[in-house]
Design an enzyme around this catalytic site. Structure first.
Site, mmCIF file in Angstrom:
data_model
loop_
_atom_site.group_PDB
_atom_site.id
_atom_site.type_symbol
_atom_site.label_atom_id
_atom_site.label_comp_id
_atom_site.label_asym_id
_atom_site.label_seq_id
_atom_site.Cartn_x
_atom_site.Cartn_y
_atom_site.Cartn_z
ATOM 1 N N ASP A 7 -0.839 -8.984 2.515
ATOM 2 C CA ASP A 7 0.031 -8.904 1.347
ATOM 3 C C ASP A 7 1.442 -9.153 1.879
ATOM 4 O O ASP A 7 2.079 -8.249 2.406
ATOM 5 C CB ASP A 7 -0.076 -7.525 0.689
ATOM 6 C CG ASP A 7 0.803 -7.408 -0.545
ATOM 7 O OD1 ASP A 7 1.035 -8.433 -1.221
ATOM 8 O OD2 ASP A 7 1.254 -6.287 -0.838
ATOM 9 N N GLU A 68 -1.935 -13.423 -0.014
ATOM 10 C CA GLU A 68 -1.577 -13.468 -1.429
ATOM 11 C C GLU A 68 -0.625 -14.639 -1.666
ATOM 12 O O GLU A 68 0.356 -14.798 -0.954
ATOM 13 C CB GLU A 68 -0.921 -12.168 -1.874
ATOM 14 C CG GLU A 68 -0.652 -12.142 -3.371
ATOM 15 C CD GLU A 68 -0.150 -10.809 -3.851
ATOM 16 O OE1 GLU A 68 -0.983 -9.947 -4.177
ATOM 17 O OE2 GLU A 68 1.074 -10.631 -3.887
ATOM 18 N N ASP A 141 1.035 -1.738 -0.572
ATOM 19 C CA ASP A 141 0.910 -2.972 0.217
ATOM 20 C C ASP A 141 -0.328 -2.933 1.115
ATOM 21 O O ASP A 141 -0.974 -3.956 1.345
ATOM 22 C CB ASP A 141 2.162 -3.195 1.086
ATOM 23 C CG ASP A 141 3.437 -3.070 0.283
ATOM 24 O OD1 ASP A 141 3.875 -4.077 -0.278
ATOM 25 O OD2 ASP A 141 3.962 -1.942 0.199
#
EC number: 3.1.21.10
Length: 189
Positions: A7, A68, A141
């Site tokens: 992330d 991501e 996260d």
């Protein structure tokens, strides 16, 4: 298959590694959040992140990296930092000849919770449940990085089958067009 989920972010970058087994079984391997000081020079922050990514790739030896995808964010500065962090991860993986797959936030949410509009609490709850963790990964996260890895494990087989079917369909179409062209040519002789 071992997947390294990331992330991306400059201030907080979530790292998560999971192993996939038969069916939809998933086992947690490692999770952490790498932080860089917001008041530090950008180049130093990127270097710190790069060093952390390299260490994780060396320590955990994933077969694929799931990151991501930067998706429309209103804050341009945040989007830039996220994109830069994602680029650092992709570069480190490319140096090791590892495939890098980008997933949108809605793809990840849908894969893990069943809804592309799930909130962070729902994603964290499902990641905790799917991985059989005693406590929820924090901050968000960390849970998001694990969710990315899970998403990739669960979506990769389907995407692979779709890609194979698409390739077969394209080959059949080429063969059919060639036969049609051949038939037209015979008819004009």
């Amino acid at each position: 298959m071992r997947v390294f989920g990331v992330d991306p972010g400059l201030t907080r970058c979530g790292f998560g590694v999971v192993d996939g087994g038969p069916g939809r079984t998933v086992r947690p391997v490692a999770v952490d959040v790498i932080r860089t000081p917001a008041d530090e020079d950008l180049s130093r922050r990127l270097l710190q992140l790069s060093d952390a990514v390299e260490k994780w790739l060396d320590d955990h030896r994933p077969q694929v990296v799931a990151v991501e995808r930067v998706f429309s964010q209103h804050n341009v500065r945040t989007a830039m930092g996220t994109a830069q962090a994602g680029g650092i991860v992709a570069l480190a993986a490319a140096r090791r000849d590892l495939p890098v797959v980008f997933h949108t936030p809605s793809e990840v949410k849908a894969a893990v919770t069943g809804s592309g509009r799930a909130d962070k609490a729902q994603v964290t709850a499902m990641v905790t449940k799917v991985l059989g963790l005693k406590t929820a990964p924090k901050p968000a996260d960390a849970a998001d990085a694990l969710a990315l890895a899970i998403c990739h494990l669960w979506r990769a087989p389907m995407k692979s089958r779709l890609d194979e079917a698409r390739a077969r369909a394209e080959q059949l179409a080429r063969t059919h067009r060639a036969k049609l062209a051949e038939a037209r040519e015979r008819m004009t002789r």
